[in-house]
Design a protein around this motif. Sequence first.
Motif, PDB file in Angstrom:
ATOM      1  N   SER A   1       0.823  -1.204   0.000  1.00  0.00           N
ATOM      2  CA  SER A   1       0.000   0.000   0.000  1.00  0.00           C
ATOM      3  C   SER A   1       0.858   1.256   0.000  1.00  0.00           C
ATOM      4  CB  SER A   1      -0.920   0.007   1.230  1.00  0.00           C
ATOM      5  OG  SER A   1      -1.620   1.227   1.326  1.00  0.00           O
ATOM      6  N   ALA A   2       0.329   2.322  -0.573  1.00  0.00           N
ATOM      7  CA  ALA A   2       0.999   3.622  -0.534  1.00  0.00           C
ATOM      8  C   ALA A   2       0.677   4.368   0.756  1.00  0.00           C
ATOM      9  CB  ALA A   2       0.573   4.465  -1.734  1.00  0.00           C
ATOM     10  N   LEU A   3      -0.212   3.806   1.583  1.00  0.00           N
ATOM     11  CA  LEU A   3      -0.615   4.462   2.813  1.00  0.00           C
ATOM     12  C   LEU A   3       0.422   4.267   3.911  1.00  0.00           C
ATOM     13  CD1 LEU A   3      -4.398   3.433   2.944  1.00  0.00           C
ATOM     14  CD2 LEU A   3      -3.411   5.549   2.038  1.00  0.00           C
ATOM     15  N   SER A   4       0.528   5.252   4.805  1.00  0.00           N
ATOM     16  CA  SER A   4       1.411   5.146   5.956  1.00  0.00           C
ATOM     17  C   SER A   4       0.776   4.237   7.004  1.00  0.00           C
ATOM     18  CB  SER A   4       1.633   6.528   6.566  1.00  0.00           C
ATOM     19  OG  SER A   4       0.425   6.993   7.168  1.00  0.00           O
ATOM     20  N   PRO A   5       1.560   3.772   7.996  1.00  0.00           N
ATOM     21  CA  PRO A   5       0.956   2.974   9.072  1.00  0.00           C
ATOM     22  C   PRO A   5      -0.212   3.682   9.761  1.00  0.00           C
ATOM     23  CG  PRO A   5       3.330   2.745   9.146  1.00  0.00           C
ATOM     24  CD  PRO A   5       3.035   3.788   8.108  1.00  0.00           C
TER      25      PRO A   5
ATOM     26  N   ILE B   1      -4.018   2.289   9.911  1.00  0.00           N
ATOM     27  CA  ILE B   1      -4.754   2.141  11.167  1.00  0.00           C
ATOM     28  C   ILE B   1      -6.132   2.788  11.036  1.00  0.00           C
ATOM     29  CG2 ILE B   1      -4.855   2.899  13.585  1.00  0.00           C
ATOM     30  CD1 ILE B   1      -1.792   2.544  13.663  1.00  0.00           C
ATOM     31  N   ALA B   2      -6.175   3.953  10.412  1.00  0.00           N
ATOM     32  CA  ALA B   2      -7.439   4.684  10.262  1.00  0.00           C
ATOM     33  C   ALA B   2      -8.432   3.921   9.397  1.00  0.00           C
ATOM     34  CB  ALA B   2      -7.186   6.072   9.690  1.00  0.00           C
ATOM     35  N   THR B   3      -7.924   3.088   8.468  1.00  0.00           N
ATOM     36  CA  THR B   3      -8.849   2.309   7.629  1.00  0.00           C
ATOM     37  C   THR B   3      -9.542   1.200   8.410  1.00  0.00           C
ATOM     38  OG1 THR B   3      -7.176   0.698   6.901  1.00  0.00           O
ATOM     39  CG2 THR B   3      -7.380   2.726   5.603  1.00  0.00           C
TER      40      THR B   3
ATOM     41  N   GLY C   1     -15.577   5.385  17.462  1.00  0.00           N
ATOM     42  CA  GLY C   1     -16.468   4.751  18.412  1.00  0.00           C
ATOM     43  C   GLY C   1     -16.567   3.246  18.277  1.00  0.00           C
ATOM     44  N   GLY C   2     -15.713   2.649  17.466  1.00  0.00           N
ATOM     45  CA  GLY C   2     -15.792   1.216  17.199  1.00  0.00           C
ATOM     46  C   GLY C   2     -14.888   0.374  18.078  1.00  0.00           C
ATOM     47  N   THR C   3     -14.815  -0.905  17.728  1.00  0.00           N
ATOM     48  CA  THR C   3     -14.066  -1.866  18.535  1.00  0.00           C
ATOM     49  C   THR C   3     -12.553  -1.630  18.477  1.00  0.00           C
ATOM     50  OG1 THR C   3     -14.040  -3.401  16.664  1.00  0.00           O
ATOM     51  CG2 THR C   3     -15.839  -3.640  18.251  1.00  0.00           C
ATOM     52  N   THR C   4     -12.047  -1.333  17.290  1.00  0.00           N
ATOM     53  CA  THR C   4     -10.603  -1.114  17.154  1.00  0.00           C
ATOM     54  C   THR C   4     -10.173   0.110  17.937  1.00  0.00           C
ATOM     55  OG1 THR C   4     -10.709  -2.079  14.936  1.00  0.00           O
ATOM     56  CG2 THR C   4      -8.719  -0.857  15.511  1.00  0.00           C
TER      57      THR C   4
END
Length: 267
Positions: A216-220, A224-226, A231-234
């Motif tokens: 992925s081109a996304l940072s860590p 994490i944000a994905t 307000g969720g479990t993660t």
Amino acid sequence: MRIAIVGCGNMGLAFARSFLHYNLVARPDLLLVARHDEHCQRLALQHPDLPVAALSAAVADYGVVLVAVKPQDFSQVAAGLRAVLQPGQVVVSIMAGIPIARLQRELNHQQVMRAMPNTPALLGMGITGFSAAPEVERSRLHEVENLLNATGRSIFLEDESLLDAVTAVSGSGPAYFYFLVQAMMQAGQEMGFSESVAGLLVKQTMLGAYHLLNTSALSPDELIATVASKGGTTEAALREFRAGGLAETLIAGMKAAQHRATELASE
């Protein structure tokens, strides 16, 4: 190229297998060197197609000498190597904590390189940081780099002192990963899963997460944000991790590993 491997434990033999697998050396040109007769006999039985010898003048016939003994055994091994090394040979150490200056001094030999691999090298998926003494010719440096790449990937560091950080980040890094896996598996079992089911869930999750991170081109942080919706479990789990200082504890532990690697250089 002819290569002698002095110290044929797990890591030394992992390098030997990789060199052979990628045809970087012919079998008759790869010498396994053991310190004791019993070990020589065991190696000869386990690897009947490879030359095996005790530390002797035979090492002088090999252009690259890979030293893979335990750091605490180095001074004793150095006494034997010092008597047989020739000026044109390159010595490559994969011992933790022993700097190039000490290698040169105890071996009375100038063409010395120092490398820090990690245990995934056993599968050809390691990462190795390495540095070289100024006396090592560039052509020889590239030869050794090709050898190191046979066990995964390598990175050359002009500043040798950074190898202590390599030890802390990637050399010891697999243990940190296993520690986290173990904790997640334990949590799974406490939630009601069997050990095998918890292991499958955690290990496959780690495998998939690694591939996403690697492709992925996304940072860590963005990855994490994905996963962590508001307000969720993660988010609930991450809140606990942050409250407990998990990241700070991990960083402190890695710095302790770096400090210990530096201490080993002076012992």
